[in-house]
Motif scaffolding. Sequence first.
Motif, mmCIF file in Angstrom:
data_model
loop_
_atom_site.group_PDB
_atom_site.id
_atom_site.type_symbol
_atom_site.label_atom_id
_atom_site.label_comp_id
_atom_site.label_asym_id
_atom_site.label_seq_id
_atom_site.Cartn_x
_atom_site.Cartn_y
_atom_site.Cartn_z
ATOM 1 N N ALA A 118 0.827 -1.205 0.000
ATOM 2 C CA ALA A 118 0.000 0.000 0.000
ATOM 3 C C ALA A 118 0.858 1.251 0.000
ATOM 4 C CB ALA A 118 -0.917 0.016 1.222
ATOM 5 N N GLY A 119 0.313 2.292 -0.623
ATOM 6 C CA GLY A 119 0.799 3.655 -0.482
ATOM 7 C C GLY A 119 -0.403 4.549 -0.283
ATOM 8 N N ARG A 120 -0.208 5.761 0.210
ATOM 9 C CA ARG A 120 -1.351 6.643 0.417
ATOM 10 C C ARG A 120 -1.035 8.066 -0.032
ATOM 11 N NH1 ARG A 120 -1.779 7.347 7.066
ATOM 12 N NH2 ARG A 120 -0.001 8.765 7.290
ATOM 13 N N SER A 121 -2.118 8.812 -0.282
ATOM 14 C CA SER A 121 -1.996 10.178 -0.777
ATOM 15 C C SER A 121 -3.216 10.962 -0.323
ATOM 16 C CB SER A 121 -1.898 10.185 -2.303
ATOM 17 O OG SER A 121 -1.941 11.509 -2.825
ATOM 18 N N LYS A 122 -3.102 12.270 -0.285
ATOM 19 C CA LYS A 122 -4.240 13.130 -0.019
ATOM 20 C C LYS A 122 -5.067 13.390 -1.275
ATOM 21 C CE LYS A 122 -4.156 14.106 4.413
ATOM 22 N NZ LYS A 122 -5.321 13.823 5.293
ATOM 23 N N SER A 123 -4.591 12.931 -2.420
ATOM 24 C CA SER A 123 -5.292 13.116 -3.685
ATOM 25 C C SER A 123 -5.481 11.776 -4.372
ATOM 26 C CB SER A 123 -4.496 14.043 -4.610
ATOM 27 O OG SER A 123 -4.983 13.993 -5.935
ATOM 28 N N PRO A 124 -6.613 11.566 -5.067
ATOM 29 C CA PRO A 124 -6.764 10.333 -5.839
ATOM 30 C C PRO A 124 -5.718 10.176 -6.931
ATOM 31 C CG PRO A 124 -8.874 11.464 -5.603
ATOM 32 C CD PRO A 124 -7.819 12.409 -5.118
ATOM 33 N N LEU A 125 -5.063 11.283 -7.304
ATOM 34 C CA LEU A 125 -4.063 11.252 -8.366
ATOM 35 C C LEU A 125 -2.644 11.054 -7.833
ATOM 36 C CD1 LEU A 125 -5.402 14.213 -10.554
ATOM 37 C CD2 LEU A 125 -5.878 11.766 -10.795
ATOM 38 N N GLY A 126 -2.506 10.899 -6.524
ATOM 39 C CA GLY A 126 -1.188 10.717 -5.935
ATOM 40 C C GLY A 126 -0.504 12.048 -5.684
ATOM 41 N N PRO A 127 0.806 12.049 -5.373
ATOM 42 C CA PRO A 127 1.681 10.867 -5.332
ATOM 43 C C PRO A 127 1.415 9.998 -4.103
ATOM 44 C CG PRO A 127 2.871 12.819 -4.609
ATOM 45 C CD PRO A 127 1.536 13.301 -5.080
ATOM 46 N N PHE A 128 1.525 8.683 -4.288
ATOM 47 C CA PHE A 128 1.314 7.719 -3.232
ATOM 48 C C PHE A 128 2.654 7.326 -2.628
ATOM 49 C CE2 PHE A 128 -2.428 7.407 -5.886
ATOM 50 C CZ PHE A 128 -3.455 7.305 -4.960
ATOM 51 N N VAL A 129 2.739 7.411 -1.291
ATOM 52 C CA VAL A 129 3.977 7.070 -0.583
ATOM 53 C C VAL A 129 3.669 6.063 0.511
ATOM 54 C CG1 VAL A 129 4.997 9.321 -1.081
ATOM 55 C CG2 VAL A 129 3.766 8.977 1.069
ATOM 56 N N ASP A 130 4.694 5.330 0.939
ATOM 57 C CA ASP A 130 4.500 4.349 2.006
ATOM 58 C C ASP A 130 4.712 4.990 3.372
ATOM 59 O OD1 ASP A 130 7.254 4.451 2.478
ATOM 60 O OD2 ASP A 130 7.658 2.546 1.475
ATOM 61 N N HIS A 131 4.723 4.158 4.419
ATOM 62 C CA HIS A 131 4.771 4.687 5.778
ATOM 63 C C HIS A 131 6.078 5.372 6.117
ATOM 64 C CE1 HIS A 131 6.668 0.745 6.217
ATOM 65 N NE2 HIS A 131 7.188 1.159 7.349
ATOM 66 N N GLU A 132 7.110 5.161 5.320
ATOM 67 C CA GLU A 132 8.370 5.878 5.504
ATOM 68 C C GLU A 132 8.534 7.008 4.508
ATOM 69 O OE1 GLU A 132 11.714 3.140 7.382
ATOM 70 O OE2 GLU A 132 11.049 2.313 5.455
ATOM 71 N N GLY A 133 7.478 7.305 3.741
ATOM 72 C CA GLY A 133 7.515 8.406 2.800
ATOM 73 C C GLY A 133 8.157 8.084 1.466
ATOM 74 N N VAL A 134 8.360 6.796 1.166
ATOM 75 C CA VAL A 134 8.982 6.398 -0.097
ATOM 76 C C VAL A 134 7.888 6.252 -1.157
ATOM 77 C CG1 VAL A 134 10.453 4.721 -1.267
ATOM 78 C CG2 VAL A 134 10.778 5.196 1.177
ATOM 79 N N SER A 135 8.089 6.882 -2.291
ATOM 80 C CA SER A 135 7.078 6.920 -3.331
ATOM 81 C C SER A 135 6.971 5.592 -4.068
ATOM 82 C CB SER A 135 7.395 8.028 -4.332
ATOM 83 O OG SER A 135 6.526 7.981 -5.443
ATOM 84 N N LEU A 136 5.746 5.270 -4.496
ATOM 85 C CA LEU A 136 5.539 4.104 -5.348
ATOM 86 C C LEU A 136 6.008 4.375 -6.773
ATOM 87 C CD1 LEU A 136 3.830 3.358 -2.850
ATOM 88 C CD2 LEU A 136 2.168 2.319 -4.398
ATOM 89 N N LEU A 137 6.399 5.620 -7.060
ATOM 90 C CA LEU A 137 6.957 5.972 -8.363
ATOM 91 C C LEU A 137 8.479 5.970 -8.355
ATOM 92 C CD1 LEU A 137 4.550 8.879 -9.328
ATOM 93 C CD2 LEU A 137 4.895 6.788 -10.672
ATOM 94 N N ASP A 138 9.081 5.792 -7.188
ATOM 95 C CA ASP A 138 10.538 5.828 -7.063
ATOM 96 C C ASP A 138 11.147 4.584 -7.695
ATOM 97 O OD1 ASP A 138 13.244 6.046 -6.149
ATOM 98 O OD2 ASP A 138 12.537 7.195 -4.421
ATOM 99 N N SER A 139 12.312 4.734 -8.329
ATOM 100 C CA SER A 139 13.038 3.567 -8.826
ATOM 101 C C SER A 139 13.350 2.604 -7.685
ATOM 102 C CB SER A 139 14.323 4.008 -9.520
ATOM 103 O OG SER A 139 15.125 2.910 -9.857
#
Length: 765
Positions: free
Chosen positions: A258-279
Amino acid sequence: MLRTLLLGLVTLAASLVAPAAAAEPVAEPGAATTQNPISSSFSDTYADPAVLRGKDGWWYMYATSDPLHEAPSEFGLMHIARTRDFADWEYLGTVFDEADRPAWTTGSSFYWAPDIRYVDGRYVMYYTVTDTVAEPGPWNFAIGVVTAPTPAGPWTDSGGPVVAPRPTGNGDYFNTIDPALLAAPDGKRYLYFGGFHGGLWVTELDESGLRAVGSPTQVAIGDRYEGSFVVERDGWYYLTASSANCCAGPVTGYSVYAGRSKSPLGPFVDHEGVSLLDSRVGGTQVLAQNGNRWIGVGHHAIVSDVSGQDFIVYHAIDRNDAWLDAPGGVNERPTLIDRLDWIDGWPVARAGAGPSDTPQPAPTTSSSLGIVSDDPAAGEALRAVAGSWDAGTDDDGDAGAVGRLVPADGADDAAVRTEASAPREPRVEADVRVPTGGRVAVEVADSGPSGVSVTVDDAARTLTVEATLGPRTVSDTAPLPSRFDAGEWTSLAVEVRTGRATARLAESRLGDADAVVGVDLPNGLARPRPIQLTVSGGEAQVDNLTVVAAHQPVTERVAEPVPGDEVFAEEFDGDLDTGWSWLRPSSSVTVGEGVLRWPLESVDVVGAANTGPLLLRTPPEGDWMAETKLDLDLGSGTVRNYQQAGMIVRVDDDNLLRLGDVAIWGTRQVEFGKELDENGALRWGAHLGGPVAETMWLRIMHTIDPATGEHRYRSASSRDGVSWRWGATWTLPAHTEPSIGLYAGGGATPATVAAFDWFRLYEVR
């Protein structure tokens, strides 16, 4: 889901520590239970499940195109079953037959991963199409949609794709697969889709929900996730998705993050703030295999029962029965269900215990207080206190028997009240039709001037919760979105729990929301009182009415493993300890000054070649934990397949486990994989974790199943040596004596050196 071709057919795609008592509710004697797999009474495989409660009160479950049973069985084009209680099921048939395939799809197309919703008074199913008529060649994935007046059909195709195939420019197509809808409080509907090849995306839909509009937004990097499902909770949007190969038979390491965001469009990050878009891709683990029979746990839906408890519905593979007997090459993936907890703001299955294989408390699907949920005016559980409360029939939809709350002639209001008092902390839910320009209210804990009232006001276009205790009143109001239609069924849920009253209005009750409101209650307001429903401005219709005790959430995770006393340490200061031995040694590896330096070469230990060097030793007897610190700069973003290094558990070259920091195309991930020889065929599959950094700490914990003697190995990784992410569990046979050690390889270009700072073995607390 992404599948592989095998034998000419498409393979369609708990923790080792005992759960703490607080994290593992036990069913009371006589209470309803479920036993995984819940689909076993009507099928052998039921993959990519989607669940929706119909307006008729049944809970419907859909599945991907697959043979339903072991041979002989026809290849069903998406399946439908239904239940009242998640224990007893009735199979209803398929969505499509060969004769009524959508005309814009080919006669050889597969239809995968249905997502079912209630939109504007009808049922809408989104699904994956593998081949379309308009695009040349195979695997030109697209998202299709069909509609129906009932959850069982009949289904009408929209005439074309919601999301069309997306060519890569290199002669193939991105994975435009695995749709999931979200109706958000901003009034828009969003469709999430995508997979490993191309990443996860979200697009806005038009008002009908049948066509994409605008440009899609990428929300997760490729080569990591598929099978997305998004819910709104406490102002956050949670993107949950599956990682790794869905369909590798007995070595499938599929899992959910899981990742979460304040917007339906993201960016979504995990509990440590790492993005699901990060390499170096992020993701907070929701569900992973735990060492029991179930592996490959993923492609899920999230559904709430009427007490407000969430559940995750997903497919899995029995590691002892991974394939349908025939046709060959099809993974056997039945449907499972488990409790989904929210702990510290993040979803996790069974507080981190993973998939269950013992009886579990079933979702609550019926009402207390003598209310007949799907025929609420039947019996004497409720009585009119103003106007009339009568049984009726839904003439415009599929709800069947309904309750009609009608003001008396010349009056504006009508009300109905339960004869019995609700629990002190109740949850009230109903499908309602609000009179046009009128209001429907649910009143809880009402005592004279005090109480809690939730009102859906079509004239004001608001959802309001108001709590009054004597002279004190607190309230919260949210606007209704433009898509809200008072004449259509809408789910209204009101909950009073732990000093707070919340209300949610939703189309599909699948984590979506038209509006959400909540207030903290004045002390002493919550009390057991009857529930009252009131209508103003015309007739209201009520169906699927439930009054039950609000669920008691689990708030603590099961305990994670902790290393005990150190029993061995190799610091790489000089000569290696005598317990080490090299298999296929490499002259390029050096040891000294506190570092084992291991230049990566184009070698591997997975597959038939077995060219990679290994540094191995015999582990202690019993339970233990191995740990190493690894410095490995794999960069980010570029393709460096498949440079890696880490720890290995080896029976022989064809039976092993491997935990490493790995470059997988443009991503960098923690991979915990297994290779085995299955009747002469080498199988490889992996659980994917992370995120990674240039310096990583890796752990493997070993325990022995006391009943079978089987070896169990659980993975963990850390970017600082302090905060650990525990992952999946793999097993090795009881009669084997595996070694533990280090490995490196996967490619010599660009020149890269893996540096191991130390290797340690601990007892397990």
